[in-house]
Write a protein that holds these residues in place. Structure first.
Motif, PDB file in Angstrom:
ATOM      1  N   GLY A 208      47.096  36.331  29.558  1.00 42.69           N
ATOM      2  CA  GLY A 208      46.717  37.617  30.135  1.00 42.69           C
ATOM      3  C   GLY A 208      47.376  38.845  29.564  1.00 42.69           C
ATOM      4  N   ILE A 209      48.508  38.688  28.858  1.00 41.29           N
ATOM      5  CA  ILE A 209      49.219  39.856  28.342  1.00 41.29           C
ATOM      6  C   ILE A 209      48.545  40.360  27.072  1.00 41.29           C
ATOM      7  CG2 ILE A 209      51.410  40.698  27.386  1.00 41.29           C
ATOM      8  CD1 ILE A 209      52.831  38.668  29.154  1.00 41.29           C
ATOM      9  N   GLY A 210      48.301  41.663  27.037  1.00 38.44           N
ATOM     10  CA  GLY A 210      47.735  42.306  25.864  1.00 38.44           C
ATOM     11  C   GLY A 210      48.675  43.364  25.329  1.00 38.44           C
ATOM     12  N   ASN A 211      48.138  44.253  24.517  1.00 39.74           N
ATOM     13  CA  ASN A 211      48.960  45.216  23.799  1.00 39.74           C
ATOM     14  C   ASN A 211      49.730  46.161  24.714  1.00 39.74           C
ATOM     15  OD1 ASN A 211      49.605  45.517  21.104  1.00 39.74           O
ATOM     16  ND2 ASN A 211      48.363  47.351  20.863  1.00 39.74           N
ATOM     17  N   VAL A 212      49.096  46.590  25.796  1.00 44.04           N
ATOM     18  CA  VAL A 212      49.750  47.544  26.698  1.00 44.04           C
ATOM     19  C   VAL A 212      50.898  46.876  27.451  1.00 44.04           C
ATOM     20  CG1 VAL A 212      49.448  49.131  28.622  1.00 44.04           C
ATOM     21  CG2 VAL A 212      47.605  48.839  26.960  1.00 44.04           C
ATOM     22  N   TYR A 213      50.570  45.788  28.132  1.00 43.12           N
ATOM     23  CA  TYR A 213      51.612  45.112  28.904  1.00 43.12           C
ATOM     24  C   TYR A 213      52.738  44.609  27.999  1.00 43.12           C
ATOM     25  CZ  TYR A 213      49.013  45.060  33.333  1.00 43.12           C
ATOM     26  OH  TYR A 213      48.367  45.412  34.501  1.00 43.12           O
ATOM     27  N   ARG A 214      52.397  44.155  26.796  1.00 46.25           N
ATOM     28  CA  ARG A 214      53.428  43.675  25.875  1.00 46.25           C
ATOM     29  C   ARG A 214      54.468  44.757  25.589  1.00 46.25           C
ATOM     30  NH1 ARG A 214      52.995  42.351  20.137  1.00 46.25           N
ATOM     31  NH2 ARG A 214      51.560  44.095  19.849  1.00 46.25           N
ATOM     32  N   ALA A 215      54.014  45.929  25.177  1.00 47.29           N
ATOM     33  CA  ALA A 215      54.931  47.013  24.846  1.00 47.29           C
ATOM     34  C   ALA A 215      55.763  47.433  26.055  1.00 47.29           C
ATOM     35  CB  ALA A 215      54.150  48.215  24.314  1.00 47.29           C
ATOM     36  N   GLU A 216      55.104  47.532  27.197  1.00 44.95           N
ATOM     37  CA  GLU A 216      55.793  48.003  28.396  1.00 44.95           C
ATOM     38  C   GLU A 216      56.811  46.997  28.921  1.00 44.95           C
ATOM     39  OE1 GLU A 216      55.168  51.286  30.043  1.00 44.95           O
ATOM     40  OE2 GLU A 216      54.791  51.343  27.881  1.00 44.95           O
ATOM     41  N   MET A 217      56.448  45.727  28.906  1.00 49.98           N
ATOM     42  CA  MET A 217      57.378  44.700  29.384  1.00 49.98           C
ATOM     43  C   MET A 217      58.627  44.616  28.518  1.00 49.98           C
ATOM     44  SD  MET A 217      54.642  41.741  30.413  1.00 49.98           S
ATOM     45  CE  MET A 217      55.905  40.461  30.532  1.00 49.98           C
ATOM     46  N   LEU A 218      58.459  44.718  27.209  1.00 50.84           N
ATOM     47  CA  LEU A 218      59.615  44.684  26.310  1.00 50.84           C
ATOM     48  C   LEU A 218      60.523  45.889  26.557  1.00 50.84           C
ATOM     49  CD1 LEU A 218      57.891  43.497  23.020  1.00 50.84           C
ATOM     50  CD2 LEU A 218      59.511  42.200  24.423  1.00 50.84           C
ATOM     51  N   PHE A 219      59.929  47.046  26.771  1.00 52.71           N
ATOM     52  CA  PHE A 219      60.753  48.226  27.043  1.00 52.71           C
ATOM     53  C   PHE A 219      61.474  48.085  28.380  1.00 52.71           C
ATOM     54  CE2 PHE A 219      61.577  52.351  28.922  1.00 52.71           C
ATOM     55  CZ  PHE A 219      62.287  52.976  27.905  1.00 52.71           C
ATOM     56  N   ARG A 220      60.776  47.598  29.380  1.00 51.16           N
ATOM     57  CA  ARG A 220      61.369  47.478  30.709  1.00 51.16           C
ATOM     58  C   ARG A 220      62.580  46.546  30.708  1.00 51.16           C
ATOM     59  NH1 ARG A 220      57.923  48.775  35.194  1.00 51.16           N
ATOM     60  NH2 ARG A 220      58.460  46.832  36.260  1.00 51.16           N
ATOM     61  N   GLN A 221      62.621  45.599  29.768  1.00 52.31           N
ATOM     62  CA  GLN A 221      63.782  44.714  29.632  1.00 52.31           C
ATOM     63  C   GLN A 221      64.739  45.191  28.547  1.00 52.31           C
ATOM     64  OE1 GLN A 221      64.399  42.346  31.824  1.00 52.31           O
ATOM     65  NE2 GLN A 221      62.467  42.944  32.818  1.00 52.31           N
ATOM     66  N   ARG A 222      64.423  46.351  27.932  1.00 54.48           N
ATOM     67  CA  ARG A 222      65.228  46.906  26.841  1.00 54.48           C
ATOM     68  C   ARG A 222      65.431  45.846  25.747  1.00 54.48           C
ATOM     69  NH1 ARG A 222      63.903  50.319  30.046  1.00 54.48           N
ATOM     70  NH2 ARG A 222      65.193  52.088  30.722  1.00 54.48           N
ATOM     71  N   LEU A 223      64.358  45.165  25.382  1.00 55.26           N
ATOM     72  CA  LEU A 223      64.421  44.044  24.460  1.00 55.26           C
ATOM     73  C   LEU A 223      63.817  44.415  23.110  1.00 55.26           C
ATOM     74  CD1 LEU A 223      65.064  41.053  23.988  1.00 55.26           C
ATOM     75  CD2 LEU A 223      62.855  40.487  25.029  1.00 55.26           C
ATOM     76  N   ASN A 224      64.572  44.163  22.050  1.00 57.51           N
ATOM     77  CA  ASN A 224      64.068  44.420  20.703  1.00 57.51           C
ATOM     78  C   ASN A 224      62.867  43.511  20.450  1.00 57.51           C
ATOM     79  OD1 ASN A 224      63.707  44.196  17.769  1.00 57.51           O
ATOM     80  ND2 ASN A 224      65.606  45.364  17.631  1.00 57.51           N
ATOM     81  N   PRO A 225      61.712  44.070  20.107  1.00 62.86           N
ATOM     82  CA  PRO A 225      60.501  43.252  19.951  1.00 62.86           C
ATOM     83  C   PRO A 225      60.561  42.236  18.830  1.00 62.86           C
ATOM     84  CG  PRO A 225      60.127  45.508  19.207  1.00 62.86           C
ATOM     85  CD  PRO A 225      61.445  45.508  19.900  1.00 62.86           C
TER      86      PRO A 225
END
Length: 332
Positions: free
Chosen positions: A226-243
């Motif tokens: 279910g995760i696409g481009n929008v949720y991917r970018a936002e979830m990584l930022f919300r965890q402060r995680l280097n992609p």
């Protein structure tokens, strides 16, 4: 591409308006003529969404599998029975997860994400929808029935009062029960399908054994659905995680936090029809965010703009043939 929340909303739309009813099926475009002929006259039995795919069961052990892909959408017309568990820009927004904000009037989204009339690739819909909690005569208001076909419709499904037109899907196929189960088995866990605890463990195990960058893993539908481009970018930022961090190098507690965040964000998306990823908004800020995508996200679609947290310019790069937005400082 429509992400998981949209497909779950579509499934709920079908559950309330098509399940239990006899379907009239056709392929105005002609590309699904044989399949439509097989579906025609069957009763819809059940429907479920798994990630970005919807499965509609009909009598006779036959399943319709639809994957909207980048350009697909379902357009609805006629009498639409409203699911009280989800909100719509065409009606009352209802209770939200943002500080309990309760918005009484409609908020129209400029990106076309939140609509009972069309769910999928953003478009200006021309189909007529009348929301209803109980059926009424279509001809009471002079509505043309069935509605005229507009554009390239791969599949049209009709009941006596509701129409659903499918345009531009990546996949529209009929499957046996065995084929349907085999398709689902290849998909990663979906927070709204199956056992919650086991879903989390499946995700943790899948990420832990991969050298692949976490940004790619979140988009891999065999790892998580279910995760696409929008949720991917936002979830990584919300965890402060280097992609670019390899999956196996991400701490387990962070992997679990990613999963639990996906559980929360998906629920909000299904309820509101919007990919809302910002927290702790005032009622005014929430209203603006629901109306405009630019006010809804931390980093997505903000390349070159200052990070909302640290002011660093948001970076844009291509990874896995898709655009990735991230903050080089917050996510260093």
């Amino acid at each position: 591409m429509p992400e998981g929340h949209s497909v779950h909303r579509i499934a709920r739309q079908f559950d309330r308006n098509f399940v239990g009813k006899t379907l009239s099926a056709s392929s105005p475009q002609g590309r699904f003529a044989e399949g439509a002929a097989v579906l025609d006259g069957r009763t819809a039995v059940s429907v479920q969404a798994v990630g970005k795919q919807m499965f509609l069961e009909t009598e006779g052990d036959l399943w319709l599998r639809v994957h909207l892909g980048l350009y697909g959408a379902w357009d609805f017309a006629g009498e639409i029975l409203v699911d009280p568990t989800i909100a719509s820009a065409n009606g009352r927004m209802g209770q939200t997860n943002q500080r309990g904000t309760d918005l009484d009037e409609a908020i129209l989204d400029d990106a076309g994400e939140n609509s009972l009339a069309s769910i999928g690739a953003p478009r200006r819909t021309r189909v007529h929808v009348r929301m209803s909690e109980q059926t009424k005569g279509l001809h009471d208001e002079g509505m043309e029935w069935p509605p005229p076909v507009v554009g390239q419709v791969r599949l049209r499904l009709l009941t006596d009062i509701t129409a659903a037109d499918l345009r531009g899907p990546t996949a529209c196929v009929l499957q046996t029960p065995e084929e349907m189960l085999a398709t689902v088995a290849k998909l990663g866990p979906d927070p709204l399908v199956g056992d919650p605890a086991e879903n989390e463990e499946r995700f943790v195990r899948a990420v832990a054994k991969k050298q692949t960058a976490i940004a790619l893993l979140l988009m891999d539908q065999s790892v998580v659905s279910g995760i696409g481009n929008v949720y991917r970018a936002e979830m990584l930022f919300r965890q402060r995680l280097n992609p670019h961090t390899p999956g196996r190098d991400v701490r387990e507690e962070t992997v679990r936090a990613l999963w639990r965040d996906w559980v929360r964000l998906l629920a909000i998306g299904v309820e509101t029809g919007q990919m809302m990823t910002m927290d702790d908004l005032s009622a005014e800020e929430y209203r603006a965010a629901m109306a405009s995508r630019d006010d809804r996200h931390w980093v997505y679609h903000r390349a070159g703009l200052p990070c909302r947290v640290c002011g660093t310019e948001i970076a844009l790069e291509e990874i896995g043939a898709r655009k990735l937005y991230w903050c080089p400082r917050c996510q260093a």
